[in-house]
Design a protein around this motif. Structure first.
Motif, mmCIF file in Angstrom:
data_model
loop_
_atom_site.group_PDB
_atom_site.id
_atom_site.type_symbol
_atom_site.label_atom_id
_atom_site.label_comp_id
_atom_site.label_asym_id
_atom_site.label_seq_id
_atom_site.Cartn_x
_atom_site.Cartn_y
_atom_site.Cartn_z
ATOM 1 N N LEU A 21 -5.832 17.761 16.396
ATOM 2 C CA LEU A 21 -4.994 16.739 17.014
ATOM 3 C C LEU A 21 -4.222 16.044 15.904
ATOM 4 O O LEU A 21 -4.804 15.574 14.930
ATOM 5 C CB LEU A 21 -5.870 15.736 17.766
ATOM 6 C CG LEU A 21 -5.175 14.625 18.522
ATOM 7 C CD1 LEU A 21 -4.296 15.195 19.631
ATOM 8 C CD2 LEU A 21 -6.200 13.669 19.105
ATOM 9 N N ILE A 22 -2.904 16.020 16.045
ATOM 10 C CA ILE A 22 -2.020 15.420 15.042
ATOM 11 C C ILE A 22 -1.147 14.391 15.729
ATOM 12 O O ILE A 22 -0.632 14.629 16.818
ATOM 13 C CB ILE A 22 -1.115 16.503 14.397
ATOM 14 C CG1 ILE A 22 -1.980 17.581 13.742
ATOM 15 C CG2 ILE A 22 -0.154 15.876 13.395
ATOM 16 C CD1 ILE A 22 -1.201 18.808 13.333
ATOM 17 N N TRP A 23 -0.969 13.233 15.108
ATOM 18 C CA TRP A 23 -0.125 12.201 15.690
ATOM 19 C C TRP A 23 0.612 11.451 14.584
ATOM 20 O O TRP A 23 0.365 11.656 13.401
ATOM 21 C CB TRP A 23 -0.957 11.221 16.527
ATOM 22 C CG TRP A 23 -1.873 10.369 15.707
ATOM 23 C CD1 TRP A 23 -1.609 9.129 15.208
ATOM 24 C CD2 TRP A 23 -3.192 10.693 15.270
ATOM 25 N NE1 TRP A 23 -2.687 8.659 14.496
ATOM 26 C CE2 TRP A 23 -3.676 9.608 14.527
ATOM 27 C CE3 TRP A 23 -4.025 11.796 15.439
ATOM 28 C CZ2 TRP A 23 -4.952 9.595 13.944
ATOM 29 C CZ3 TRP A 23 -5.278 11.774 14.864
ATOM 30 C CH2 TRP A 23 -5.722 10.691 14.142
ATOM 31 N N GLY A 24 1.527 10.596 14.992
ATOM 32 C CA GLY A 24 2.266 9.767 14.046
ATOM 33 C C GLY A 24 2.863 8.580 14.757
ATOM 34 O O GLY A 24 3.026 8.587 15.974
ATOM 35 N N LYS A 25 3.178 7.561 13.983
ATOM 36 C CA LYS A 25 3.761 6.356 14.579
ATOM 37 C C LYS A 25 5.203 6.590 15.013
ATOM 38 O O LYS A 25 5.738 5.868 15.831
ATOM 39 C CB LYS A 25 3.674 5.173 13.617
ATOM 40 C CG LYS A 25 4.512 5.324 12.374
ATOM 41 C CD LYS A 25 4.383 4.154 11.439
ATOM 42 C CE LYS A 25 5.215 4.416 10.193
ATOM 43 N NZ LYS A 25 4.813 3.634 9.076
ATOM 44 N N ASP A 26 5.814 7.617 14.439
ATOM 45 C CA ASP A 26 7.169 8.004 14.836
ATOM 46 C C ASP A 26 7.338 9.505 14.601
ATOM 47 O O ASP A 26 6.428 10.174 14.097
ATOM 48 C CB ASP A 26 8.227 7.195 14.076
ATOM 49 C CG ASP A 26 8.074 7.279 12.561
ATOM 50 O OD1 ASP A 26 7.653 8.338 12.048
ATOM 51 O OD2 ASP A 26 8.355 6.277 11.880
ATOM 52 N N LYS A 27 8.474 10.025 14.979
ATOM 53 C CA LYS A 27 8.736 11.461 14.887
ATOM 54 C C LYS A 27 8.623 11.968 13.449
ATOM 55 O O LYS A 27 8.046 13.025 13.190
ATOM 56 C CB LYS A 27 10.122 11.770 15.451
ATOM 57 C CG LYS A 27 10.486 13.226 15.447
ATOM 58 C CD LYS A 27 11.861 13.451 16.027
ATOM 59 C CE LYS A 27 12.261 14.912 15.933
ATOM 60 N NZ LYS A 27 13.599 15.156 16.463
ATOM 61 N N GLN A 28 9.150 11.208 12.511
ATOM 62 C CA GLN A 28 9.138 11.631 11.114
ATOM 63 C C GLN A 28 7.711 11.729 10.568
ATOM 64 O O GLN A 28 7.361 12.694 9.892
ATOM 65 C CB GLN A 28 9.971 10.673 10.237
ATOM 66 C CG GLN A 28 11.457 10.753 10.476
ATOM 67 C CD GLN A 28 11.894 10.046 11.763
ATOM 68 O OE1 GLN A 28 11.233 9.147 12.270
ATOM 69 N NE2 GLN A 28 13.026 10.459 12.313
ATOM 70 N N GLU A 29 6.887 10.724 10.867
ATOM 71 C CA GLU A 29 5.506 10.749 10.395
ATOM 72 C C GLU A 29 4.744 11.919 11.032
ATOM 73 O O GLU A 29 3.976 12.606 10.365
ATOM 74 C CB GLU A 29 4.812 9.428 10.720
ATOM 75 C CG GLU A 29 3.387 9.351 10.184
ATOM 76 C CD GLU A 29 2.737 8.019 10.494
ATOM 77 O OE1 GLU A 29 2.700 7.171 9.582
ATOM 78 O OE2 GLU A 29 2.290 7.844 11.644
ATOM 79 N N HIS A 30 4.971 12.136 12.322
ATOM 80 C CA HIS A 30 4.316 13.252 13.019
ATOM 81 C C HIS A 30 4.705 14.585 12.393
ATOM 82 O O HIS A 30 3.846 15.420 12.099
ATOM 83 C CB HIS A 30 4.678 13.229 14.503
ATOM 84 C CG HIS A 30 4.087 14.359 15.267
ATOM 85 N ND1 HIS A 30 4.749 15.544 15.451
ATOM 86 C CD2 HIS A 30 2.885 14.502 15.871
ATOM 87 C CE1 HIS A 30 3.992 16.370 16.143
ATOM 88 N NE2 HIS A 30 2.851 15.759 16.414
ATOM 89 N N GLU A 31 5.979 14.795 12.167
ATOM 90 C CA GLU A 31 6.443 16.068 11.613
ATOM 91 C C GLU A 31 5.957 16.271 10.183
ATOM 92 O O GLU A 31 5.634 17.394 9.786
ATOM 93 C CB GLU A 31 7.951 16.168 11.722
ATOM 94 C CG GLU A 31 8.384 16.355 13.170
ATOM 95 C CD GLU A 31 9.876 16.511 13.361
ATOM 96 O OE1 GLU A 31 10.630 16.504 12.363
ATOM 97 O OE2 GLU A 31 10.286 16.636 14.524
#
Length: 86
Positions: A21-31
């Motif tokens: 499971l991978i997540w981020g606070k925004d699209k850039q952090e997630h990618e």
């Protein structure tokens, strides 16, 4: 798999057996995190089954919970199954 990704766990990555499971606070952090995970797996010769991968979703069922942009809640299907046990 958990050993392979151990150094990334806690950095927007959770691995349980063969689920990642991978997540981020925004699209850039997630990618950025996704790229790190893929590079780490590639470095050890591990591949992912594209048919089992799901990307860019805002809600996921994971280990008896529903994780979304609204937070974490119990998965009602799991709760029902427990309540209906004999």
């Amino acid at each position: 798999m958990e050993d392979i990704l151990a150094e990334l766990q806690g950095a927007n990555v959770v691995c349980h057996m063969d689920d990642i499971l991978i997540w981020g606070k925004d699209k850039q952090e997630h990618e950025k995190t996704l790229k790190m995970v893929i590079e780490k797996l590639r470095a050890v010769g591990m591949t992912l089954n594209r048919e089992k991968c799901v990307f860019k979703i805002s809600e996921v069922r994971f280990l008896g919970h529903i994780i979304s942009t609204d937070g974490i809640s119990l998965d009602p299907e799991q709760v029902t199954a427990i309540l209906q046990m004999e």
